[in-house]
Design a protein around this motif. Structure first.
Motif, short mmCIF file in Angstrom:
data_model
loop_
_atom_site.label_atom_id
_atom_site.label_comp_id
_atom_site.label_asym_id
_atom_site.label_seq_id
_atom_site.Cartn_x
_atom_site.Cartn_y
_atom_site.Cartn_z
N SER A 10 38.29 77.74 49.66
CA SER A 10 39.36 78.50 50.32
C SER A 10 39.52 79.84 49.59
CB SER A 10 40.67 77.71 50.32
OG SER A 10 41.24 77.66 49.03
N ALA A 62 45.44 80.08 55.63
CA ALA A 62 45.64 78.71 55.15
C ALA A 62 46.97 78.14 55.63
CB ALA A 62 45.58 78.69 53.63
N MET A 68 43.31 75.54 60.27
CA MET A 68 42.68 74.78 59.18
C MET A 68 41.94 73.55 59.72
SD MET A 68 42.91 76.19 56.25
CE MET A 68 42.39 77.56 57.23
N SER A 115 49.74 74.04 52.03
CA SER A 115 48.47 74.16 52.77
C SER A 115 47.34 73.46 52.02
CB SER A 115 48.14 75.64 53.01
OG SER A 115 47.76 76.25 51.82
#
Ligand code: NAP
Length: 245
Positions: A10, A62, A68, A115
């Motif tokens: 990420s 995110a 996601m 997240s």
């Protein structure tokens, strides 16, 4: 060496995430990354013949749960497995708590822990099907040590280390490991606006006498994703030039 292994990162567009993406590509991983915006680094990788079919990037926030879920689905469709997850995207706001507004508190907590929990849940479902996987949470020494002006960030990283420990217990018997890497102060966009006085104070207190570089962090990420760390889980490891020793 890691031919066929797939890692998700990420926030892979700049800073530490960028260094992690490059390291994993150099190690022959297939890498899937996301961030809200592109960078020269991302565009170069996407256009490179060398990484064709081995690098996937999507613009995604995110904080957007649906995006996601879609991202993980896309990665699975494209690469059919996920061996490693590096939860790297994060945000700090250097501000005293009494002066911090609700929006900023929510933004930091949502990105740094909310997240991460959801992305990890989505990816762990894929890892469970394989009975294998390694998750690396990019925490911070500020999760275990106090620093003025970083209360919300500190709370979010302490929570992240808690996630690491409990999830390690939950997933260990399924062959999935979970660890945290806690960097000290690293030279990235996140620290570029730190006042010079504060920077030199940190450097003075650091046994190695300097701030960290992103390349100081990547070796541990590589190790934690690899079978060389096959009996390590639930741990938080600091890389901080000795600042917290
Ligand atoms: N730098 C340090 O001194 C330090 C120390 C300890 C721990 N850390 C941790 O290391 C990690 C990386 O930090 P860094 O210094 O590399 O930060 P950075 O240079 O600010 O990079 C952050 C990365 O995360 C992405 N990102 C930010 N918000 C996002 C969102 N809402 N959705 C998707 N992606 C997002 C950014 O891309 P976009 O903006 O395009 O979305 C970028 O790729 C963080 O978890 C941080 O807490 C850093």
């Amino acid at each position: 060496m890691n031919n066929g292994k797939v890692a998700v990162v990420s926030g892979g567009s700049r800073g530490l995430g960028k260094a992690i993406v490059q390291t994993l590509l150099d190690e022959d991983y297939k890498v899937a990354a996301f961030s809200r915006s592109e960078s020269d680094f991302i565009n170069t990788l996407r256009e490179s013949e060398k990484y064709r079919g081995r690098f996937y990037w999507d613009a995604a926030d995110a904080a957007d749960d649906a995006a996601m879920k879609q991202f993980v689905l896309q990665v699975y469709r494209k690469f059919s497995r996920i061996d490693g997850l590096v939860n790297n995207a994060g945000l700090n706001l250097d501000q005293l708590l009494p002066l911090t507004n609700d929006e900023d508190i929510d933004r930091i907590l949502n990105l740094n822990i909310g997240s991460v929990i959801k992305l990890t849940r989505n990816v762990s479902r894929v890892m469970l099907k394989q009975n294998s996987g390694s998750i690396v949470n990019i925490s911070s020494i500020i999760g275990s040590r106090g620093f003025k002006g970083t209360s919300v960030y500190s709370a979010s990283k302490a929570a992240l280390d808690g996630l690491t420990r409990s999830l390690a217990r939950e997933l260990g018997s399924k062959g999935i490991r979970v660890n945290s890497l806690a960097p000290g102060f690293v030279d990235t966009d996140m620290t570029k606006n730190m006042p010079e006085k504060q920077k030199s104070q940190i450097i003075r207190r650091t046994p190695m006498g300097r701030l960290g570089e992103t390349d100081d962090m990547t070796g541990l990420v590589r190790f934690l994703l690899s079978p060389e760390s096959s009996f390590m889980t639930g741990q938080t490891m600091a890389i901080d030039g000795g600042l917290t020793c």
